[in-house]
Design an enzyme around this catalytic site. Structure first.
Site, PDB file in Angstrom:
ATOM      1  N   ASP A   1      49.160  41.324  44.043  1.00 29.72           N
ATOM      2  CA  ASP A   1      49.541  40.078  44.707  1.00 29.72           C
ATOM      3  C   ASP A   1      51.055  40.126  44.915  1.00 29.72           C
ATOM      4  O   ASP A   1      51.761  40.766  44.153  1.00 29.72           O
ATOM      5  CB  ASP A   1      49.131  38.894  43.814  1.00 29.72           C
ATOM      6  CG  ASP A   1      49.014  37.614  44.616  1.00 29.72           C
ATOM      7  OD1 ASP A   1      49.422  37.611  45.790  1.00 29.72           O
ATOM      8  OD2 ASP A   1      48.518  36.615  44.058  1.00 29.72           O
TER       9      ASP A   1
ATOM     10  N   GLY B   1      53.538  37.692  45.026  1.00 32.03           N
ATOM     11  CA  GLY B   1      54.511  36.798  44.405  1.00 32.03           C
ATOM     12  C   GLY B   1      54.625  35.487  45.165  1.00 32.03           C
ATOM     13  O   GLY B   1      55.294  34.569  44.724  1.00 32.03           O
TER      14      GLY B   1
ATOM     15  N   PHE C   1      52.445  33.130  45.541  1.00 31.08           N
ATOM     16  CA  PHE C   1      51.946  32.014  44.744  1.00 31.08           C
ATOM     17  C   PHE C   1      52.930  31.627  43.646  1.00 31.08           C
ATOM     18  O   PHE C   1      53.047  30.464  43.283  1.00 31.08           O
ATOM     19  CB  PHE C   1      50.578  32.348  44.134  1.00 31.08           C
ATOM     20  CG  PHE C   1      50.037  31.231  43.304  1.00 31.08           C
ATOM     21  CD1 PHE C   1      49.585  30.064  43.907  1.00 31.08           C
ATOM     22  CD2 PHE C   1      50.021  31.314  41.919  1.00 31.08           C
ATOM     23  CE1 PHE C   1      49.108  29.004  43.142  1.00 31.08           C
ATOM     24  CE2 PHE C   1      49.541  30.253  41.147  1.00 31.08           C
ATOM     25  CZ  PHE C   1      49.089  29.100  41.760  1.00 31.08           C
TER      26      PHE C   1
ATOM     27  N   ASP D   1      54.190  35.818  51.237  1.00 36.65           N
ATOM     28  CA  ASP D   1      53.908  34.599  52.003  1.00 36.65           C
ATOM     29  C   ASP D   1      54.571  33.417  51.322  1.00 36.65           C
ATOM     30  O   ASP D   1      55.015  33.521  50.181  1.00 36.65           O
ATOM     31  CB  ASP D   1      52.387  34.342  52.089  1.00 36.65           C
ATOM     32  CG  ASP D   1      51.771  34.074  50.718  1.00 36.65           C
ATOM     33  OD1 ASP D   1      52.278  34.618  49.719  1.00 36.65           O
ATOM     34  OD2 ASP D   1      50.782  33.328  50.645  1.00 36.65           O
TER      35      ASP D   1
ATOM     36  N   GLN E   1      47.856  31.259  56.168  1.00 40.04           N
ATOM     37  CA  GLN E   1      48.336  30.011  55.560  1.00 40.04           C
ATOM     38  C   GLN E   1      47.909  28.831  56.426  1.00 40.04           C
ATOM     39  O   GLN E   1      47.048  28.975  57.285  1.00 40.04           O
ATOM     40  CB  GLN E   1      49.866  30.078  55.391  1.00 40.04           C
ATOM     41  CG  GLN E   1      50.300  30.984  54.238  1.00 40.04           C
ATOM     42  CD  GLN E   1      49.958  30.373  52.870  1.00 40.04           C
ATOM     43  OE1 GLN E   1      49.607  29.203  52.761  1.00 40.04           O
ATOM     44  NE2 GLN E   1      50.043  31.194  51.824  1.00 40.04           N
TER      45      GLN E   1
ATOM     46  N   GLY F   1      47.362  29.984  49.901  1.00 38.21           N
ATOM     47  CA  GLY F   1      48.019  28.690  50.021  1.00 38.21           C
ATOM     48  C   GLY F   1      47.201  27.530  49.531  1.00 38.21           C
ATOM     49  O   GLY F   1      46.162  27.694  48.907  1.00 38.21           O
TER      50      GLY F   1
ATOM     51  N   ASP G   1      39.705  36.514  43.712  1.00 39.58           N
ATOM     52  CA  ASP G   1      40.209  36.725  42.365  1.00 39.58           C
ATOM     53  C   ASP G   1      40.370  35.383  41.686  1.00 39.58           C
ATOM     54  O   ASP G   1      40.646  34.379  42.336  1.00 39.58           O
ATOM     55  CB  ASP G   1      41.559  37.452  42.402  1.00 39.58           C
ATOM     56  CG  ASP G   1      42.649  36.607  43.016  1.00 39.58           C
ATOM     57  OD1 ASP G   1      43.397  35.956  42.255  1.00 39.58           O
ATOM     58  OD2 ASP G   1      42.769  36.570  44.263  1.00 39.58           O
TER      59      ASP G   1
ATOM     60  N   CYS H   1      21.612  38.209  28.521  1.00 37.28           N
ATOM     61  CA  CYS H   1      22.822  38.983  28.809  1.00 37.28           C
ATOM     62  C   CYS H   1      22.802  40.298  28.036  1.00 37.28           C
ATOM     63  O   CYS H   1      22.514  40.319  26.840  1.00 37.28           O
ATOM     64  CB  CYS H   1      24.051  38.167  28.433  1.00 37.28           C
ATOM     65  SG  CYS H   1      25.594  39.013  28.791  1.00 37.28           S
TER      66      CYS H   1
ATOM     67  N   CYS I   1      25.486  42.263  27.687  1.00 33.02           N
ATOM     68  CA  CYS I   1      26.869  42.677  27.399  1.00 33.02           C
ATOM     69  C   CYS I   1      26.985  43.076  25.926  1.00 33.02           C
ATOM     70  O   CYS I   1      26.127  42.737  25.107  1.00 33.02           O
ATOM     71  CB  CYS I   1      27.865  41.573  27.741  1.00 33.02           C
ATOM     72  SG  CYS I   1      28.092  40.324  26.463  1.00 33.02           S
TER      73      CYS I   1
ATOM     74  N   CYS J   1      26.842  39.982  23.485  1.00 32.09           N
ATOM     75  CA  CYS J   1      25.519  39.365  23.296  1.00 32.09           C
ATOM     76  C   CYS J   1      24.538  40.311  22.603  1.00 32.09           C
ATOM     77  O   CYS J   1      23.620  39.862  21.924  1.00 32.09           O
ATOM     78  CB  CYS J   1      24.954  38.898  24.631  1.00 32.09           C
ATOM     79  SG  CYS J   1      25.871  37.482  25.286  1.00 32.09           S
TER      80      CYS J   1
ATOM     81  N   HIS K   1      32.096  38.993  27.402  1.00 31.78           N
ATOM     82  CA  HIS K   1      30.909  38.278  27.883  1.00 31.78           C
ATOM     83  C   HIS K   1      31.177  37.594  29.233  1.00 31.78           C
ATOM     84  O   HIS K   1      30.382  37.729  30.168  1.00 31.78           O
ATOM     85  CB  HIS K   1      30.431  37.237  26.870  1.00 31.78           C
ATOM     86  CG  HIS K   1      29.409  36.318  27.460  1.00 31.78           C
ATOM     87  ND1 HIS K   1      28.094  36.696  27.646  1.00 31.78           N
ATOM     88  CD2 HIS K   1      29.523  35.069  27.996  1.00 31.78           C
ATOM     89  CE1 HIS K   1      27.444  35.713  28.251  1.00 31.78           C
ATOM     90  NE2 HIS K   1      28.285  34.714  28.472  1.00 31.78           N
TER      91      HIS K   1
HETATM   92 ZN   LIG Z   1      26.978  38.422  27.078  1.00 32.51          ZN
END
Ligand SMILES: [Zn+2]
Length: 398
Positions: free
Chosen positions: A90, A92, A94, A174, A219, A246, A295, A336, A338, A341, A367
Protein backbone atom coordinates in the site's frame (compact mmCIF):
# COMPACT_ATOMS: atom_id res chain seq x y z
CA UNK A 1 5.11 -11.35 -15.84
CA UNK A 2 1.57 -10.24 -14.98
CA UNK A 3 -1.68 -11.47 -16.36
CA UNK A 4 -5.26 -11.62 -15.25
CA UNK A 5 -8.00 -13.85 -16.58
CA UNK A 6 -11.59 -13.76 -15.49
CA UNK A 7 -12.44 -17.45 -15.73
CA UNK A 8 -16.08 -17.52 -14.65
CA UNK A 9 -18.82 -14.96 -14.12
CA UNK A 10 -21.89 -15.40 -11.96
CA UNK A 11 -23.99 -12.25 -11.97
CA UNK A 12 -21.45 -9.50 -11.35
CA UNK A 13 -19.27 -11.79 -9.24
CA UNK A 14 -16.31 -13.27 -11.02
CA UNK A 15 -13.67 -15.91 -10.41
CA UNK A 16 -10.30 -15.41 -11.99
CA UNK A 17 -6.57 -15.92 -11.81
CA UNK A 18 -3.97 -13.21 -11.31
CA UNK A 19 -0.46 -14.30 -12.19
CA UNK A 20 2.47 -12.49 -10.57
CA UNK A 21 6.23 -13.18 -10.60
CA UNK A 22 5.85 -14.88 -7.20
CA UNK A 23 2.96 -17.13 -8.10
CA UNK A 24 -0.70 -16.96 -8.94
CA UNK A 25 -3.68 -15.77 -6.94
CA UNK A 26 -7.07 -17.39 -7.39
CA UNK A 27 -9.64 -14.62 -7.17
CA UNK A 28 -11.72 -13.37 -5.50
CA UNK A 29 -9.12 -13.40 -2.76
CA UNK A 30 -8.80 -11.96 0.70
CA UNK A 31 -5.46 -10.18 1.27
CA UNK A 32 -4.20 -10.38 4.88
CA UNK A 33 -2.60 -7.15 6.07
CA UNK A 34 1.07 -7.27 7.03
CA UNK A 35 1.60 -3.59 7.77
CA UNK A 36 5.04 -3.93 9.37
CA UNK A 37 6.18 -6.87 7.19
CA UNK A 38 4.27 -9.25 9.43
CA UNK A 39 0.65 -10.31 9.58
CA UNK A 40 0.23 -9.84 13.31
CA UNK A 41 0.94 -12.99 15.34
CA UNK A 42 1.41 -15.10 12.19
CA UNK A 43 4.72 -16.37 10.78
CA UNK A 44 5.00 -16.70 7.03
CA UNK A 45 4.85 -20.47 7.59
CA UNK A 46 1.52 -20.01 9.41
CA UNK A 47 0.24 -17.96 6.47
CA UNK A 48 1.14 -20.73 4.05
CA UNK A 49 -0.60 -23.26 6.30
CA UNK A 50 -3.87 -21.32 6.34
CA UNK A 51 -3.55 -21.03 2.52
CA UNK A 52 -3.16 -17.27 2.31
CA UNK A 53 -2.31 -16.47 -1.29
CA UNK A 54 -1.09 -12.88 -1.09
CA UNK A 55 -0.36 -10.31 1.62
CA UNK A 56 -0.17 -6.51 1.67
CA UNK A 57 2.55 -4.57 3.53
CA UNK A 58 2.72 -0.83 4.05
CA UNK A 59 5.20 1.50 2.36
CA UNK A 60 4.65 4.31 4.86
CA UNK A 61 5.29 2.21 7.95
CA UNK A 62 8.25 0.34 6.45
CA UNK A 63 9.85 3.56 5.21
CA UNK A 64 9.78 4.94 8.76
CA UNK A 65 10.92 1.66 10.28
CA UNK A 66 13.24 -0.13 9.46
CA UNK A 67 13.65 1.75 6.15
CA UNK A 68 13.57 0.52 2.56
CA UNK A 69 17.38 0.50 2.19
CA UNK A 70 17.77 -2.07 4.94
CA UNK A 71 14.95 -4.21 3.52
CA UNK A 72 16.50 -4.07 0.04
CA UNK A 73 19.82 -5.34 1.45
CA UNK A 74 17.96 -8.19 3.14
CA UNK A 75 16.54 -9.42 -0.14
CA UNK A 76 13.51 -7.16 -0.39
CA UNK A 77 10.32 -7.86 1.52
CA UNK A 78 10.12 -11.42 0.18
CA UNK A 79 13.53 -12.37 1.56
CA UNK A 80 13.28 -10.21 4.68
CA UNK A 81 10.07 -11.83 5.92
CA UNK A 82 10.47 -15.24 4.24
CA UNK A 83 7.27 -14.82 2.27
CA UNK A 84 7.80 -16.09 -1.25
CA UNK A 85 4.28 -15.73 -2.57
CA UNK A 86 2.61 -12.72 -4.18
CA UNK A 87 3.07 -9.53 -2.18
CA UNK A 88 1.52 -6.07 -2.43
CA UNK A 89 2.47 -2.73 -0.88
CA UNK A 90 0.00 0.00 0.00
CA UNK A 91 1.31 3.46 -0.78
CA UNK A 92 0.69 5.43 2.37
CA UNK A 93 -2.31 7.35 1.05
CA UNK A 94 -4.53 6.00 3.79
CA UNK A 95 -1.93 6.96 6.39
CA UNK A 96 -1.91 10.52 5.06
CA UNK A 97 -5.62 10.40 5.60
CA UNK A 98 -5.60 8.85 9.04
CA UNK A 99 -3.08 11.40 10.29
CA UNK A 100 -4.61 14.34 8.48
CA UNK A 101 -8.26 14.61 7.72
CA UNK A 102 -9.37 11.74 9.91
CA UNK A 103 -7.73 13.41 12.88
CA UNK A 104 -9.34 16.74 12.06
CA UNK A 105 -12.72 15.12 11.66
CA UNK A 106 -12.38 12.28 14.14
CA UNK A 107 -13.76 9.73 11.67
CA UNK A 108 -12.67 6.68 9.68
CA UNK A 109 -12.99 5.22 6.22
CA UNK A 110 -16.69 4.86 6.72
CA UNK A 111 -17.88 7.52 9.12
CA UNK A 112 -19.47 5.03 11.47
CA UNK A 113 -16.35 2.89 11.79
CA UNK A 114 -13.37 4.36 13.56
CA UNK A 115 -10.10 3.32 11.96
CA UNK A 116 -8.00 0.77 12.76
CA UNK A 117 -4.72 0.02 14.19
CA UNK A 118 -2.99 2.83 12.33
CA UNK A 119 -4.13 4.99 15.20
CA UNK A 120 -2.74 2.82 17.93
CA UNK A 121 0.28 3.94 19.86
CA UNK A 122 0.74 7.27 18.18
CA UNK A 123 2.88 8.90 20.77
CA UNK A 124 3.22 12.17 18.90
CA UNK A 125 -0.29 12.59 17.64
CA UNK A 126 -3.20 13.92 19.57
CA UNK A 127 -6.40 11.87 19.54
CA UNK A 128 -8.28 14.47 17.61
CA UNK A 129 -7.01 17.81 16.43
CA UNK A 130 -3.91 19.12 14.71
CA UNK A 131 -3.01 17.18 11.59
CA UNK A 132 0.57 15.97 11.26
CA UNK A 133 0.53 16.17 7.47
CA UNK A 134 0.56 18.81 4.76
CA UNK A 135 -0.76 17.79 1.35
CA UNK A 136 0.50 19.85 -1.61
CA UNK A 137 0.65 19.40 -5.36
CA UNK A 138 4.14 17.96 -5.26
CA UNK A 139 3.37 15.44 -2.56
CA UNK A 140 2.75 15.15 1.12
CA UNK A 141 4.88 16.21 4.03
CA UNK A 142 4.45 14.45 7.31
CA UNK A 143 6.01 14.02 10.72
CA UNK A 144 7.11 10.56 11.83
CA UNK A 145 5.06 9.24 14.70
CA UNK A 146 8.18 7.44 15.91
CA UNK A 147 10.67 10.25 16.38
CA UNK A 148 9.15 13.47 15.08
CA UNK A 149 11.42 13.55 11.99
CA UNK A 150 10.05 15.19 8.81
CA UNK A 151 9.41 13.18 5.64
CA UNK A 152 8.03 13.86 2.19
CA UNK A 153 6.23 11.37 -0.03
CA UNK A 154 5.80 12.22 -3.69
CA UNK A 155 4.33 9.83 -6.27
CA UNK A 156 7.88 9.29 -7.57
CA UNK A 157 9.32 8.66 -4.12
CA UNK A 158 6.66 6.02 -3.40
CA UNK A 159 7.67 4.14 -6.59
CA UNK A 160 11.33 4.46 -5.60
CA UNK A 161 10.63 2.99 -2.14
CA UNK A 162 8.40 0.33 -3.74
CA UNK A 163 11.29 -0.70 -6.01
CA UNK A 164 13.49 -1.33 -2.99
CA UNK A 165 10.78 -3.19 -1.08
CA UNK A 166 10.31 -5.36 -4.16
CA UNK A 167 6.58 -6.08 -3.88
CA UNK A 168 4.90 -7.69 -6.90
CA UNK A 169 2.13 -5.12 -6.85
CA UNK A 170 2.50 -1.50 -5.72
CA UNK A 171 -0.30 0.98 -5.14
CA UNK A 172 0.13 4.51 -6.47
CA UNK A 173 0.13 7.41 -4.00
CA UNK A 174 -3.35 8.87 -3.53
CA UNK A 175 -5.05 11.38 -1.31
CA UNK A 176 -7.70 9.65 0.76
CA UNK A 177 -10.49 12.02 1.83
CA UNK A 178 -12.78 11.76 4.83
CA UNK A 179 -16.56 11.12 4.72
CA UNK A 180 -16.94 14.62 6.20
CA UNK A 181 -15.17 16.37 3.31
CA UNK A 182 -17.57 18.22 1.04
CA UNK A 183 -17.96 17.74 -2.70
CA UNK A 184 -15.56 20.57 -3.57
CA UNK A 185 -12.70 19.26 -1.46
CA UNK A 186 -13.29 15.65 -2.49
CA UNK A 187 -13.23 16.70 -6.15
CA UNK A 188 -10.02 18.68 -5.70
CA UNK A 189 -8.33 15.75 -3.92
CA UNK A 190 -9.54 13.34 -6.59
CA UNK A 191 -8.10 15.49 -9.37
CA UNK A 192 -4.80 15.70 -7.50
CA UNK A 193 -4.84 11.90 -7.11
CA UNK A 194 -5.31 11.66 -10.90
CA UNK A 195 -2.28 13.88 -11.54
CA UNK A 196 -0.27 11.82 -9.02
CA UNK A 197 -1.40 8.64 -10.81
CA UNK A 198 0.07 9.90 -14.11
CA UNK A 199 3.32 10.87 -12.39
CA UNK A 200 3.48 7.41 -10.75
CA UNK A 201 3.07 5.69 -14.14
CA UNK A 202 5.68 7.97 -15.67
CA UNK A 203 8.14 7.11 -12.90
CA UNK A 204 7.38 3.41 -13.31
CA UNK A 205 8.15 3.61 -17.02
CA UNK A 206 11.38 5.52 -16.44
CA UNK A 207 12.63 2.77 -14.13
CA UNK A 208 11.08 -0.07 -16.06
CA UNK A 209 11.02 -3.34 -14.18
CA UNK A 210 8.60 -5.90 -15.51
CA UNK A 211 8.59 -7.70 -12.18
CA UNK A 212 6.50 -5.04 -10.49
CA UNK A 213 2.98 -3.98 -11.32
CA UNK A 214 1.26 -0.75 -10.36
CA UNK A 215 -2.40 -0.37 -9.39
CA UNK A 216 -4.10 3.02 -9.67
CA UNK A 217 -6.56 4.10 -7.00
CA UNK A 218 -10.04 5.37 -7.81
CA UNK A 219 -11.12 8.18 -5.47
CA UNK A 220 -14.21 10.38 -5.29
CA UNK A 221 -15.63 9.76 -1.82
CA UNK A 222 -19.31 8.88 -1.65
CA UNK A 223 -20.19 11.10 -4.65
CA UNK A 224 -21.51 9.16 -7.60
CA UNK A 225 -20.37 11.52 -10.36
CA UNK A 226 -16.87 11.77 -8.87
CA UNK A 227 -16.54 7.98 -8.55
CA UNK A 228 -17.61 7.57 -12.18
CA UNK A 229 -15.24 10.29 -13.33
CA UNK A 230 -12.35 8.80 -11.36
CA UNK A 231 -13.00 5.24 -12.58
CA UNK A 232 -13.19 6.46 -16.19
CA UNK A 233 -9.97 8.40 -15.78
CA UNK A 234 -8.02 5.50 -14.25
CA UNK A 235 -9.44 2.82 -16.57
CA UNK A 236 -7.29 3.41 -19.65
CA UNK A 237 -4.06 4.81 -18.23
CA UNK A 238 -2.03 1.59 -18.36
CA UNK A 239 -2.25 0.40 -14.77
CA UNK A 240 -2.10 -3.37 -14.35
CA UNK A 241 -5.00 -3.20 -11.92
CA UNK A 242 -7.34 -0.74 -10.24
CA UNK A 243 -8.13 -0.24 -6.58
CA UNK A 244 -11.09 1.51 -5.03
CA UNK A 245 -9.90 3.65 -2.16
CA UNK A 246 -10.82 6.57 -0.01
CA UNK A 247 -13.91 7.40 1.91
CA UNK A 248 -16.75 5.02 1.23
CA UNK A 249 -19.47 7.11 2.84
CA UNK A 250 -21.24 7.07 6.15
CA UNK A 251 -22.63 3.54 6.26
CA UNK A 252 -22.19 0.10 4.78
CA UNK A 253 -24.99 0.91 2.35
CA UNK A 254 -23.03 3.91 1.12
CA UNK A 255 -20.07 1.59 0.59
CA UNK A 256 -22.16 -0.85 -1.44
CA UNK A 257 -23.38 2.09 -3.52
CA UNK A 258 -19.83 3.27 -4.17
CA UNK A 259 -19.04 -0.21 -5.51
CA UNK A 260 -22.19 -0.26 -7.65
CA UNK A 261 -21.33 3.11 -9.19
CA UNK A 262 -17.64 2.44 -9.72
CA UNK A 263 -17.22 -1.15 -10.89
CA UNK A 264 -19.12 -0.80 -14.22
CA UNK A 265 -16.55 1.79 -15.33
CA UNK A 266 -13.53 -0.39 -14.54
CA UNK A 267 -11.96 -2.48 -17.32
CA UNK A 268 -13.12 -6.11 -17.35
CA UNK A 269 -9.67 -7.48 -18.12
CA UNK A 270 -7.91 -6.01 -15.07
CA UNK A 271 -8.02 -7.04 -11.42
CA UNK A 272 -9.99 -4.85 -9.00
CA UNK A 273 -9.01 -4.33 -5.39
CA UNK A 274 -11.09 -2.83 -2.58
CA UNK A 275 -8.80 -1.15 -0.07
CA UNK A 276 -9.19 -1.71 3.66
CA UNK A 277 -12.65 -3.30 3.85
CA UNK A 278 -13.71 -6.89 4.36
CA UNK A 279 -15.58 -7.99 7.44
CA UNK A 280 -17.41 -11.29 7.06
CA UNK A 281 -20.78 -9.49 6.61
CA UNK A 282 -19.33 -7.44 3.74
CA UNK A 283 -17.64 -10.15 1.74
CA UNK A 284 -20.63 -11.36 -0.22
CA UNK A 285 -21.51 -7.78 -1.17
CA UNK A 286 -17.94 -6.96 -2.19
CA UNK A 287 -17.56 -10.11 -4.28
CA UNK A 288 -21.10 -9.75 -5.61
CA UNK A 289 -20.23 -6.27 -6.87
CA UNK A 290 -17.41 -7.73 -8.97
CA UNK A 291 -14.32 -7.12 -6.83
CA UNK A 292 -11.38 -9.53 -7.10
CA UNK A 293 -9.22 -8.62 -4.12
CA UNK A 294 -9.76 -6.92 -0.78
CA UNK A 295 -7.59 -6.41 2.27
CA UNK A 296 -8.72 -5.99 5.84
CA UNK A 297 -7.14 -6.12 9.27
CA UNK A 298 -10.34 -7.45 10.88
CA UNK A 299 -9.40 -11.16 11.23
CA UNK A 300 -6.13 -10.43 13.03
CA UNK A 301 -7.38 -7.41 14.96
CA UNK A 302 -10.36 -9.40 16.21
CA UNK A 303 -8.07 -12.30 17.10
CA UNK A 304 -6.19 -10.01 19.47
CA UNK A 305 -9.37 -9.17 21.37
CA UNK A 306 -10.59 -12.76 21.64
CA UNK A 307 -13.20 -12.33 18.91
CA UNK A 308 -13.25 -15.55 16.93
CA UNK A 309 -15.06 -16.33 13.70
CA UNK A 310 -17.85 -18.86 13.90
CA UNK A 311 -20.26 -19.61 11.14
CA UNK A 312 -23.37 -20.12 13.24
CA UNK A 313 -22.90 -17.23 15.70
CA UNK A 314 -24.49 -13.79 15.38
CA UNK A 315 -22.39 -11.65 13.01
CA UNK A 316 -20.23 -14.77 12.49
CA UNK A 317 -18.25 -14.25 15.68
CA UNK A 318 -18.00 -15.39 19.29
CA UNK A 319 -16.31 -13.56 22.13
CA UNK A 320 -14.18 -16.17 23.88
CA UNK A 321 -14.13 -14.24 27.19
CA UNK A 322 -17.81 -15.10 27.61
CA UNK A 323 -18.35 -17.25 30.74
CA UNK A 324 -20.34 -19.83 28.78
CA UNK A 325 -17.09 -21.06 27.20
CA UNK A 326 -15.38 -21.73 30.53
CA UNK A 327 -16.14 -25.45 30.52
CA UNK A 328 -16.61 -25.85 26.76
CA UNK A 329 -14.51 -28.79 25.49
CA UNK A 330 -15.40 -28.19 21.81
CA UNK A 331 -13.30 -26.35 19.21
CA UNK A 332 -14.01 -22.73 18.17
CA UNK A 333 -15.81 -24.08 15.11
CA UNK A 334 -16.90 -27.70 14.71
CA UNK A 335 -16.18 -28.05 11.03
CA UNK A 336 -12.95 -26.06 11.00
CA UNK A 337 -9.80 -28.00 10.14
CA UNK A 338 -7.34 -25.32 11.21
CA UNK A 339 -4.47 -26.15 13.54
CA UNK A 340 -6.17 -24.43 16.48
CA UNK A 341 -9.53 -26.18 16.12
CA UNK A 342 -7.87 -29.54 15.54
CA UNK A 343 -5.92 -29.32 18.78
CA UNK A 344 -7.47 -26.95 21.31
CA UNK A 345 -10.78 -26.39 23.06
CA UNK A 346 -12.73 -23.21 23.64
CA UNK A 347 -12.10 -23.71 27.36
CA UNK A 348 -8.33 -23.71 26.78
CA UNK A 349 -8.44 -20.65 24.50
CA UNK A 350 -10.62 -18.80 27.01
CA UNK A 351 -8.13 -19.66 29.75
CA UNK A 352 -5.22 -18.35 27.65
CA UNK A 353 -7.04 -15.07 26.97
CA UNK A 354 -8.10 -14.69 30.61
CA UNK A 355 -4.50 -15.30 31.74
CA UNK A 356 -3.13 -12.83 29.16
CA UNK A 357 -0.95 -15.52 27.58
CA UNK A 358 0.52 -14.53 24.19
CA UNK A 359 -0.18 -17.96 22.68
CA UNK A 360 -3.87 -16.97 22.77
CA UNK A 361 -3.41 -14.37 20.03
CA UNK A 362 -1.36 -16.71 17.86
CA UNK A 363 -3.94 -19.52 18.00
CA UNK A 364 -6.81 -17.07 17.48
CA UNK A 365 -5.14 -15.48 14.44
CA UNK A 366 -4.57 -18.91 12.86
CA UNK A 367 -8.26 -19.75 13.23
CA UNK A 368 -9.61 -16.40 12.00
CA UNK A 369 -7.41 -16.33 8.91
CA UNK A 370 -8.10 -19.98 8.13
CA UNK A 371 -11.83 -19.31 8.46
CA UNK A 372 -11.55 -16.40 6.03
CA UNK A 373 -9.48 -18.36 3.50
CA UNK A 374 -11.90 -21.30 3.66
CA UNK A 375 -14.84 -19.00 3.04
CA UNK A 376 -13.05 -17.45 0.05
CA UNK A 377 -12.34 -20.92 -1.34
CA UNK A 378 -16.05 -21.76 -1.09
CA UNK A 379 -16.99 -18.47 -2.72
CA UNK A 380 -14.62 -19.12 -5.64
CA UNK A 381 -16.03 -22.59 -6.26
CA UNK A 382 -19.60 -21.29 -5.97
CA UNK A 383 -18.92 -18.69 -8.69
CA UNK A 384 -17.41 -21.32 -10.96
CA UNK A 385 -20.52 -23.46 -10.52
CA UNK A 386 -22.94 -20.55 -10.96
CA UNK A 387 -24.06 -20.92 -7.35
CA UNK A 388 -22.81 -17.71 -5.76
CA UNK A 389 -26.29 -16.44 -4.88
CA UNK A 390 -27.17 -19.78 -3.30
CA UNK A 391 -24.06 -19.69 -1.13
CA UNK A 392 -24.75 -16.08 -0.19
CA UNK A 393 -28.31 -16.93 0.87
CA UNK A 394 -27.08 -19.92 2.84
CA UNK A 395 -24.72 -17.66 4.81
CA UNK A 396 -26.85 -14.57 5.12
CA UNK A 397 -30.27 -16.01 5.82
CA UNK A 398 -29.64 -18.08 8.87
ZN1 LIG B 1 -10.35 -23.18 13.35
Amino acid sequence: MFSFDAIANDGNARAGRLITPHGSIETPSFVPVGTQATVKAMSSEDLRNVKSQVIIANTYHLHLQPGEDLIEKMGGLHGFMDWHGPLMTDSGGFQIFSHGAAKEHGVGKIASIFPEEQDRGRRLSSKKGKPLVKVEENGVEFVSYLDGSRHCFTPEKVIEIGRKLGADIMLALDECTSPIHDFEYTKMAMERTHRWALRSLDMLQRTLDKNQALFGIVQGGAYRDLREESALFMADKGFQGLAIGGSLGRSKNDMYNVLKWTVPFLPKDKPRHLLGIGEIDDIFEIVGAGMDLFDCIAPTRMARTGTLFNRSAARFRIHIFNARFKHDPGPIEKECDCYTCQNYSRAYLRHLFMAGEILAIHLAAIHNLHFMETLMFRIRSSIRKGKFEALKNEWKKR
